[in-house]
Design an enzyme around this catalytic site. Structure first.
Site, PDB file in Angstrom:
ATOM      1  N   THR A 124       1.517  -4.467   4.329  1.00 19.95           N
ATOM      2  CA  THR A 124       1.410  -4.658   5.407  1.00 19.95           C
ATOM      3  C   THR A 124       0.511  -6.236   5.514  1.00 19.95           C
ATOM      4  O   THR A 124       0.442  -6.820   6.589  1.00 19.95           O
ATOM      5  CB  THR A 124       0.205  -3.695   6.518  1.00 19.95           C
ATOM      6  OG1 THR A 124      -0.938  -3.795   5.337  1.00 19.95           O
ATOM      7  CG2 THR A 124       1.153  -2.637   5.897  1.00 19.95           C
ATOM      8  N   ASP A 125       0.340  -6.515   4.650  1.00 21.17           N
ATOM      9  CA  ASP A 125      -0.519  -8.077   4.746  1.00 21.17           C
ATOM     10  C   ASP A 125      -0.016  -9.154   5.204  1.00 21.17           C
ATOM     11  O   ASP A 125      -0.515 -10.181   5.553  1.00 21.17           O
ATOM     12  CB  ASP A 125      -1.940  -8.170   3.617  1.00 21.17           C
ATOM     13  CG  ASP A 125      -2.741  -7.554   3.620  1.00 21.17           C
ATOM     14  OD1 ASP A 125      -3.483  -6.948   4.656  1.00 21.17           O
ATOM     15  OD2 ASP A 125      -3.582  -7.393   2.147  1.00 21.17           O
ATOM     16  N   SER A 155       1.704  -7.202  -1.198  1.00 23.01           N
ATOM     17  CA  SER A 155       2.501  -8.619  -0.530  1.00 23.01           C
ATOM     18  C   SER A 155       1.537 -10.015   0.010  1.00 23.01           C
ATOM     19  O   SER A 155       1.780 -10.860  -0.380  1.00 23.01           O
ATOM     20  CB  SER A 155       2.695  -7.804   0.581  1.00 23.01           C
ATOM     21  OG  SER A 155       1.354  -8.208   1.725  1.00 23.01           O
ATOM     22  N   THR A 211       0.573  -1.061  -0.220  1.00 27.47           N
ATOM     23  CA  THR A 211      -0.233  -0.147   0.047  1.00 27.47           C
ATOM     24  C   THR A 211       0.978   0.967   0.167  1.00 27.47           C
ATOM     25  O   THR A 211       0.481   1.945  -0.830  1.00 27.47           O
ATOM     26  CB  THR A 211      -1.074   0.567   1.579  1.00 27.47           C
ATOM     27  OG1 THR A 211      -1.804  -1.144   1.509  1.00 27.47           O
ATOM     28  CG2 THR A 211      -1.736   1.667   1.700  1.00 27.47           C
TER      29      THR A 211
HETATM   30  N1  ASP Z   1      -2.466  -4.624  -0.025  1.00 24.52           N
HETATM   31  C1  ASP Z   1      -1.586  -4.245   0.893  1.00 24.52           C
HETATM   32  C2  ASP Z   1      -0.793  -5.290   1.275  1.00 24.52           C
HETATM   33  O1  ASP Z   1       0.360  -5.007  -0.493  1.00 24.52           O
HETATM   34  C3  ASP Z   1      -1.484  -3.920   1.894  1.00 24.52           C
HETATM   35  C4  ASP Z   1      -0.806  -3.228   2.844  1.00 24.52           C
HETATM   36  O2  ASP Z   1      -0.131  -2.840   2.367  1.00 24.52           O
HETATM   37  O3  ASP Z   1      -1.357  -2.164   3.650  1.00 24.52           O
HETATM   38  O4  ASP Z   1      -0.309  -6.203   1.580  1.00 24.52           O
END
Ligand code: ASP
Length: 368
Positions: A123-124, A92, A46
């Site tokens: 973050t995932d 991710s 993100t």
């Molecule tokens: N969709 C995102 C990821 O790549 C979520 C994030 O990064 O907050 O995990």
């Protein structure tokens, strides 16, 4: 022989003099005073995403490079020399064995050359990458992951501040010898204990049972403890061209269909299985029996982990049967299902048998 030594200089305003064991000379050396060189590895997430309006916080896409991200942060030329490289640029959720290999090999190579590494990451699955790096890299220098919960286009996007803080943390000699670190929302968190607790909010990452390592306020890093690596973590040596054995995860629930275990073990032929049990290791009797029968027949190790975010599955909670051997089951302790999967994969990959894997898991969480 200790990997490092910490000398507290001033207890009122903790500052630590840190010595680390040099991998080239094998002796304890003082962390250099010179301005550090930090390399940022961009992987996407993100933090590198764009939406179509300033209030969009869902459904955005990765659309920025690491170069774009570096342009959003203030000048750091008095803090560190900065280099960056785009090694992936994906959400991710797309990270699997190949992508993990790219991250692992790049960090392993760069940490020999530079004084610290920052990884921008979605973050995932940040918990999984951080945990994998914690077990497979044996380093004193800081490796700091960061990301964001809001895309770059959103009002009050958290990306630039998280990236900025991660770089400052990686540049600080007090960050040495702390294991993998995560810089997020003004907090410094152990990558080993990291938990994503909220699917949407900026304050998502914590380590409830274990606590934060420090915080970052008004451009100051405040560590709460002297450097130390997470309890029981010892480095497992893997090949650069590693192949992760297939390990599945089953999420337990009321009315669980026991055939799911047959599907995983006999049809998918997984090399190991992790179960997110209810409570501290509970599964209904018929499920425990099915698991024992299948794991005994196929020699597949089964990790009893838990659905709850905190707490532990102790060895004492594992099922026992008078008429069935229960040798292949392992308690996860505090390790979440997704991290248990990673640890079991690494244990299998380096050739540990079930008894050695049990000892390894026990060492990591210390339970009985
Ligand atoms: N969709 C995102 C990821 O790549 C979520 C994030 O990064 O907050 O995990």
């Amino acid at each position: 022989m200790s990997d490092f030594e910490v000398i507290e200089e001033d207890l009122d305003h903790p500052k630590f003099q840190i010595k680390y064991r040099s991998s080239s000379t094998g002796s304890l050396e003082t962390v250099p005073e010179k301005i550090p060189t930090i390399k940022i590895l961009g992987t996407g997430g993100t933090i590198a995403s764009k939406g179509t309006s300033s209030h969009q916080t869902a459904g955005y896409k990765v659309d920025l490079t690491i170069e774009d991200l570096v342009k959003t942060i203030p000048d750091l030329s008095t803090t560190c020399n900065l280099l960056y490289e785009q090694i992936l640029n994906i959400d991710s959720k797309e990270i699997g064995e190949e992508e993990l290999k790219v991250i692992y090999n790049q960090v392993k190579k760069d940490i020999e050359i530079y004084d610290g590494i920052v990884i921008t990451h979605g973050t995932d699955t940040m918990e999984e990458t951080a945990f994998f790096l914690q077990f497979t890299l044996n380093v004193s220098k800081p490796i700091v992951l960061c990301g964001s919960m809001r895309p770059s286009t959103a009002i009050s996007s958290d990306g630039p501040m998280n990236l900025y803080q991660a770089i400052v943390i990686a540049s600080d000699k007090n960050s040495w010898n702390r294991g993998i670190l995560v810089a997020f929302n003004d907090r410094i968190i152990s990558g080993y204990f990291l938990k994503k607790s909220n699917a949407n909010s900026l304050d998502t990452f914590n380590a409830i049972g274990q606590g934060y390592l420090g915080n970052f306020v008004n451009n100051q890093i405040c560590y709460y403890f002297p450097p130390s690596k997470p309890m029981g973590v010892s480095h497992l040596v893997i090949d650069s061209d590693f192949k992760l054995p297939e390990v599945g995860i089953v999420f337990a629930h009321q009315g669980l269909n026991n055939d799911i275990f047959k599907l995983f073990i006999e049809n998918l032929k997984v090399k190991g299985l992790v179960i997110a049990t209810m409570g501290a290791g509970s599964l209904k009797e018929s499920t425990n029996r099915t698991i024992m029968e299948l794991s005994n027949k196929h020699g597949v190790p089964i990790i009893y982990s838990k659905r709850s975010m905190d707490g532990m599955v102790p060895i004492g909670s594992l099922p026992k049967f008078a008429d069935l051997k229960c040798n292949n089951i392992i308690a996860s302790g505090s390790i979440s299902p997704q991290k248990s999967r990673i640890l079991l994969q690494i244990c299998l990959m380096v050739g540990l048998d079930v008894e050695q894997t049990k000892k390894y898991f026990k060492k990591v969480y210390g339970g009985s």
